[in-house]
Motif scaffolding. Structure first.
Motif, PDB file in Angstrom:
ATOM      1  N   TRP A  39       0.941  -1.024   0.066  1.00  0.00           N
ATOM      2  CA  TRP A  39       0.250   0.247   0.444  1.00  0.00           C
ATOM      3  C   TRP A  39       0.819   1.374  -0.127  1.00  0.00           C
ATOM      4  N   CYS A  40       1.516   0.824   0.406  1.00  0.00           N
ATOM      5  CA  CYS A  40       2.658   2.651   0.424  1.00  0.00           C
ATOM      6  C   CYS A  40       3.705   2.750  -0.679  1.00  0.00           C
ATOM      7  N   ASN A  41       4.353   0.800  -1.079  1.00  0.00           N
ATOM      8  CA  ASN A  41       5.528   1.120  -2.705  1.00  0.00           C
ATOM      9  C   ASN A  41       4.490   0.878  -3.441  1.00  0.00           C
ATOM     10  N   SER A  42       3.211   1.223  -3.532  1.00  0.00           N
ATOM     11  CA  SER A  42       2.431   1.755  -4.625  1.00  0.00           C
ATOM     12  C   SER A  42       3.068   3.379  -5.090  1.00  0.00           C
ATOM     13  N   GLN A  43       3.503   4.075  -4.040  1.00  0.00           N
ATOM     14  CA  GLN A  43       3.921   5.349  -4.184  1.00  0.00           C
ATOM     15  C   GLN A  43       2.279   6.267  -4.456  1.00  0.00           C
ATOM     16  N   THR A  44       1.371   6.103  -3.797  1.00  0.00           N
ATOM     17  CA  THR A  44      -0.365   7.067  -4.153  1.00  0.00           C
ATOM     18  C   THR A  44       0.435   8.144  -3.215  1.00  0.00           C
ATOM     19  N   LEU A  45       0.374   9.531  -4.568  1.00  0.00           N
ATOM     20  CA  LEU A  45       0.964  11.023  -3.698  1.00  0.00           C
ATOM     21  C   LEU A  45       0.048  11.484  -4.302  1.00  0.00           C
ATOM     22  N   ILE A  46      -0.053  13.290  -4.625  1.00  0.00           N
ATOM     23  CA  ILE A  46      -1.057  14.034  -4.940  1.00  0.00           C
ATOM     24  C   ILE A  46      -0.284  14.223  -6.116  1.00  0.00           C
ATOM     25  N   ASP A 102      -5.162  -4.256   5.175  1.00  0.00           N
ATOM     26  CA  ASP A 102      -4.393  -2.735   5.122  1.00  0.00           C
ATOM     27  C   ASP A 102      -5.035  -1.475   5.177  1.00  0.00           C
ATOM     28  N   PRO A 103      -4.671  -0.275   5.788  1.00  0.00           N
ATOM     29  CA  PRO A 103      -4.666   1.216   5.336  1.00  0.00           C
ATOM     30  C   PRO A 103      -4.715   1.809   4.435  1.00  0.00           C
ATOM     31  N   PRO A 104      -5.815   2.544   3.879  1.00  0.00           N
ATOM     32  CA  PRO A 104      -5.915   2.924   2.475  1.00  0.00           C
ATOM     33  C   PRO A 104      -4.306   3.613   2.716  1.00  0.00           C
ATOM     34  N   ALA A 105      -4.564   3.066   1.223  1.00  0.00           N
ATOM     35  CA  ALA A 105      -3.598   3.525   0.135  1.00  0.00           C
ATOM     36  C   ALA A 105      -4.120   5.556  -0.355  1.00  0.00           C
ATOM     37  N   ILE A 106      -3.251   6.154   0.637  1.00  0.00           N
ATOM     38  CA  ILE A 106      -3.887   8.177   0.417  1.00  0.00           C
ATOM     39  C   ILE A 106      -2.582   8.803   0.650  1.00  0.00           C
ATOM     40  N   PRO A 107      -2.211   9.211   0.350  1.00  0.00           N
ATOM     41  CA  PRO A 107      -0.936  10.599   1.265  1.00  0.00           C
ATOM     42  C   PRO A 107      -0.995  10.520   2.344  1.00  0.00           C
ATOM     43  N   GLY A 108       0.611  10.749   2.723  1.00  0.00           N
ATOM     44  CA  GLY A 108       0.278  11.184   4.279  1.00  0.00           C
ATOM     45  C   GLY A 108       1.865  11.715   4.058  1.00  0.00           C
ATOM     46  N   PRO A 109       2.268  11.895   5.789  1.00  0.00           N
ATOM     47  CA  PRO A 109       3.805  12.107   6.474  1.00  0.00           C
ATOM     48  C   PRO A 109       4.359  10.638   5.858  1.00  0.00           C
ATOM     49  N   SER A 110       4.244   9.911   5.694  1.00  0.00           N
ATOM     50  CA  SER A 110       5.520   8.977   5.438  1.00  0.00           C
ATOM     51  C   SER A 110       4.906   8.680   4.096  1.00  0.00           C
ATOM     52  N   GLY A 111       4.457   9.204   3.554  1.00  0.00           N
ATOM     53  CA  GLY A 111       3.741   8.843   2.018  1.00  0.00           C
ATOM     54  C   GLY A 111       2.957   7.629   1.754  1.00  0.00           C
ATOM     55  N   GLY A 112       2.971   6.666   2.331  1.00  0.00           N
ATOM     56  CA  GLY A 112       1.367   5.856   1.932  1.00  0.00           C
ATOM     57  C   GLY A 112       0.385   5.997   2.969  1.00  0.00           C
TER      58      GLY A 112
END
Length: 966
Positions: free
Chosen positions: A244-251, A933-943
């Motif tokens: 979910w983090c390695n998906s690199q979901t960002l703004i 898994d947590p929602p894959a959304i942008p966050g302070p640590s990326g995921g």
């Protein structure tokens, strides 16, 4: 009667624990409960001369959640055991009334008190939650002036009481959101121990915990308790360790409305477009400093450098912006997220010892000492320079430029270019922080008559904080080392080859930015350095009080308490010279020095008006007032009025109205200011994504904030029928804070400035091209905060006959609003479950937390469920399903939703009784049973918002507990 051999062994073990505590706690003066803790009716006085059965309670100290005029939620040690939790701070952060805003999973790339577990009641920030131990203020342990609950041993707890209304009149400053009181089992008997170990299903997040605690009576008049705990958390790896983090979901920024798409896309597969690990040329300039061609015709744009330094062609993706693009190359090496740990490693030791000695039938001495140490390590941000503002432009005479690139420069009149680099080869900076807290309290309580008691106490606390950081990029040295030339057949720094001798730096070693690791070790040593910060905080508290019955009414005695308290907080810190000037790219420390003196007088009264009368079963009034003088901000008055009315037995109505205050604490006034780099969007430049420095920290010009609080509630405790096993409480709360102290968030400052709040524009620095280079997100009196909602708690016990028993508890919070008000209006963050870097986090619309335990003989099975409903990602964004959406708006987004999550934990316990005073318990816990898994959304640590949502996945823990004697 002579003690048995087993009893003697138990006592020796307990004394050994207390001796260890004393040895770990040098130069600490013991003491007693504070005056504030005793400014309530005698029937609930702290444990002292009155009775061995008296306990410290919280709020009005008139009873539990089902009889107090101020709502109190009590979390017992049994809940921690049932859920397999060995840290009370972790258990409290699960409660719906708290906003989980800190902990090992929330550190990202910041230094400071790494892995601290802070308590953020009502989402009003930890600084507005007052933490007590047995009614006494605990010494601050963080740079925010709040308390790291890692430092309080959980194995001695009887309960943790959470007062969810304002309580400044009873306890003083910081109780705007409420009070959390850690109530110790001061009459503990026997010896208890626990050992547990756990690991995630994916082989990380390992943890080990061990504790010993106990108590014994040395004589009929002297009782001692003690505890020692050790916990070690291995932490988790970087963003690449979870899909979910390695998906690199960002703004991803987009030209508003282009291609029918909104201005912002929350999407996976986002890579950096202007940086590469080996370097990426973004723009070319002629000798006059003018841009050559366009982005499409620039002769060098898109030239990347492979690991060995040779040039190649960069593979761009789609929707290419100044920071990010969709697709293209760079998967797994996004400098904004790849190096950040999803959970930091942490090690803690906490110890506590307490003595209660009845010097006579009427005088009791109490003494407490404690020591805690928390050590954590965090990675700083990977060095990133996307526009040449840090390294400077690379000029044609730089001898490190590969020949093929130099030929293109010569053929096209290129004098210099901008190199974008994410320096994975240098690696992130790394900080290790150690927080040591010493605390002692010493006091006397005396019975003056059958109804009057007096007490006095002294308390001393000290926190030693040390942060050691390594591999930090020195920005001044980096710029000099990157600007290299050839002189006398050797490559040297330009500052040592130009005509001026004033800027010479004999230590400068040229740095080759092309490729990865193509520089010398001497160059790496020159452009990196180590940082150091040491801070000492000391607290002295002394107080006296007098309490008792003044006269009798038909319904009972009118009880009063009066007292005075003195507190002195000081802080003295040093930092290395480079950090003090914010000269490192990340993890800068700061020097600080200051002090605050507080003088207080207070009074409280409890008036029983009715008992079993024709108009009601009971009616009680409670009031308190406190006058406080701060050496920094002057004098202020706080007060509280409360009422409890029982129209019939089993139905209780309660309400409080209070004026609460919070003076800026010593850290907010004199604490450190730190500087780090984060990604932001610039609405004044069409939503352009940028990567400026953000300065956060203290402000010496702060003033007192004032809060008006209401709580209104009902408690139902049926006396007959099957419902007599039910306890239900429903409470409404409303808190309005004027002149609220806090940081707004860098992105919020930028947005509000662009929207017309000109007072915030002075906090933003732009360069000649109107690009943001720095945002000062220091602490301010930011107008107002408002929050309101409902707390609901239900307990029910159901016997099942031969099948055992069920015990259920449901705790819920409904947040109506969590609003920040500034000169432009209000922003309500209730329902915001995402958190964008540089913004203030929100809270869910509601949270449900339920625990059900089935007991059958020696076996117990506990299920713990936690439901977080769907919410929005960010209040500033407008998604397609929201009113006012248009893709042409600069704050439009393709999806502003965050999906709901339900987490289920299971713990099984087997109790073994040997029949000779020795009991054992084996337990096994599975957290996140459904592996959500947590929602894959942008966050302070990326995921994701990984403090609200679980970043670990399914995890396991096994352990054993024992009890001897008692």
């Amino acid at each position: 009667m002579r003690p048995s051999a087993q009893t003697m062994r138990t006592r020796v073990s307990i004394l050994a624990i207390i001796g260890t505590t004393m040895a770990l706690s040098p130069n600490v003066a013991p003491a007693q409960d504070s005056a504030a803790a005793q400014s309530e009716p005698e029937e609930a006085a702290p444990q002292a001369a009155v009775s061995a059965n008296d306990i410290v309670v919280t709020g009005t100290r008139l009873g539990s959640n089902f009889s107090a005029p101020t709502p109190v939620t009590s979390i017992s040690a049994e809940r921690l055991d049932a859920l397999g939790i060995n840290n009370a701070g972790e258990a409290l952060n699960q409660l719906p009334s708290f906003r989980a805003s800190s902990g090992p999973a929330a550190q990202t790339n910041q230094g400071g008190n790494i892995g601290a577990r802070l308590l953020d009641l009502r989402g009003l920030d930890p600084q507005r939650t007052l933490v007590l131990v047995d009614g006494k203020r605990f010494v601050p342990s963080t740079t925010q002036g709040s308390v790291d609950t890692n430092l309080i041993p959980s194995s001695l707890l009887r309960t943790v009481d959470v007062v969810t209304g304002g309580a400044s009149a009873a306890y003083g400053s910081d109780a705007v959101a409420g009070v959390v009181n850690f109530v110790l089992d001061r009459r503990k008997e026997g010896l208890d121990g626990e050992f547990s170990a756990g690991i995630s299903q994916r082989g990380d997040d390992g943890n080990v915990f061990a504790s010993l605690s106990g108590g014994t009576s040395l004589t009929d008049r002297i009782h001692v308790i003690g505890a020692v705990e050790y916990e070690k958390l291995a932490g988790m790896g970087d963003c690449t360790t979870r899909s979910w983090c390695n998906s690199q979901t960002l703004i991803l920024g987009n030209t508003p409305g282009a291609g029918g798409l909104p201005a912002n896309l929350i999407i996976g597969g986002v890579n950096t477009s202007t940086m590469a690990p080996g370097g990426l040329i973004n723009r070319s300039y002629d000798a006059a400093g003018q841009v050559i061609g366009t982005t499409a015709t620039d002769p060098l744009r898109g030239t990347k450098f492979l690991a060995d330094g040779t040039p190649g062609q960069f593979q761009y993706g789609e929707l290419v912006g100044p920071l990010f693009m969709l697709g293209g190359e760079g998967q797994g090496r996004n400098g904004f997220i790849s190096a950040l740990q999803l959970k930091v490693p942490l090690e803690r030791v906490s110890s506590y010892g307490a003595l209660t000695a009845e010097l006579s039938d009427d005088v009791t001495l109490t003494a407490d000492v404690s020591y805690g140490r928390v050590k954590g390590t965090v990675n700083g941000a990977i060095f990133r320079d996307f526009n040449g503002s840090l390294m400077g432009r690379i000029t044609r005479d730089n001898p490190f430029i590969p020949e093929a690139v130099a030929d293109v420069m010569d053929a096209n009149g290129v004098d210099s270019f901008v190199l974008g680099k994410a320096a994975f080869d240098l690696g992130p900076g790394r900080a290790t922080s150690t927080t040591e807290t010493y605390r002692g309290v010493l006091g006397l309580e005396a019975r003056l008559s059958d109804t009057w008691t007096a007490s006095a106490f002294y308390q001393y606390g000290r926190t030693n904080f040390t942060q050691r950081a390594t591999n930090l990029v020195n920005l001044a040295n980096l710029r000099k080392a990157t600007d290299a030339v050839e002189s006398g057949g050797q490559i040297v720094c330009r500052v040592n080859a130009d005509s001026s001798t004033a800027n010479d730096d004999p230590a400068c070693v040229p740095f080759n930015p092309f490729g990865e690791g193509q520089y010398s070790q001497a160059a790496a040593g020159y452009i990196t350095g180590d940082g150091l910060q040491r801070t000492v905080n000391e607290q002295h508290v002394a107080g006296v009080d007098l309490r008792g019955d003044v006269f009798e009414l038909p319904a009972g005695a009118v009880t009063v308490a009066v007292g005075a308290e003195y507190r002195r907080d000081t802080v003295d810190g040093t930092a290395d010279a480079i950090s003090a000037a914010n000269g490192f790219y990340s993890l800068n420390g700061s020097a600080l020095k200051g002090g605050v003196t507080v003088k207080e007088v207070f009074g409280e009264v409890a008036v029983p008006l009715l008992r079993e009368s024709a108009v009601g079963y009971a009616l009680d009034l409670n009031g308190a007032v406190r006058r406080t003088n701060y050496s920094t901000t002057g004098s202020v008055t706080t007060w509280k009025a409360g009422v409890v009315y029982e129209p019939i037995d089993g139905i209780r109505l309660r309400g409080t109205r209070s004026r609460d205050i919070r003076a800026p604490n010593i850290f907010e006034l004199f604490g450190p200011q730190t500087r780090r780099s984060i990604g932001l969007s610039d609405p004044l430049n069409g939503g352009l994504q940028t990567n400026p420095f953000v300065v956060t920290g203290s402000n010496a010009d702060l003033s007192v904030e004032k809060a008006d609080s209401w709580t209104l509630g009902a408690v139902i405790t049926p006396r007959a029928g099957f419902l007599q096993r039910m306890r239900l409480s429903v409470d409404y709360y409303s808190i309005k804070v004027a002149g609220a102290i806090g940081a707004l968030g860098a992105q919020t400052l930028v947005n509000r400035c662009a929207q017309g709040a000109t007072s915030f524009c002075s906090q933003i620095t732009r360069d000649a091209d109107n690009q943001i280079v720095e945002v000062r997100d220091v602490i301010l009196n930011s107008n107002a905060l408002k929050t309101s909602g409902f707390d609901i708690e239900m307990q029910y016990r159901q016997p099942l006959g031969s099948l055992g028993d069920l015990n259920a508890q449901l705790i819920a919070n409904i947040t109506q609003e969590l609003t920040t008000v500034d000169s432009l209006g209000a922003v309500d963050r209730a329902g915001q479950t995402g958190v964008r870097t540089g913004t203030i986090p929100g809270v869910p619309d509601y949270v449900l937390d339920g625990v059900v335990t089935w007991t059958k003989g020696k076996f117990q099975l506990t299920g713990h469920g936690r439901y977080i409903p769907s919410g929005i990602y960010w209040t500033n964004f407008i998604g397609p399903d929201q009113e006012g959406y248009s893709p042409t708006l600069p704050n439009s987004v393709d999806n502003n939703k965050v999906p709901a999550r339900f987490y289920l934990d299971l713990t099984a316990r087997l109790n073994i009784d040997t029949g000779n005073g020795q009991t054992f318990q084996l337990f096994a816990t599975m957290n996140n049973v459904l592996d959500r898994d947590p929602p894959a959304i942008p966050g302070p640590s990326g995921g994701t918002n990984q403090i609200l949502f679980d970043p670990v996945g399914r995890a396991f823990k096994v352990g054993a507990r024992f009890h001897f004697g008692g």
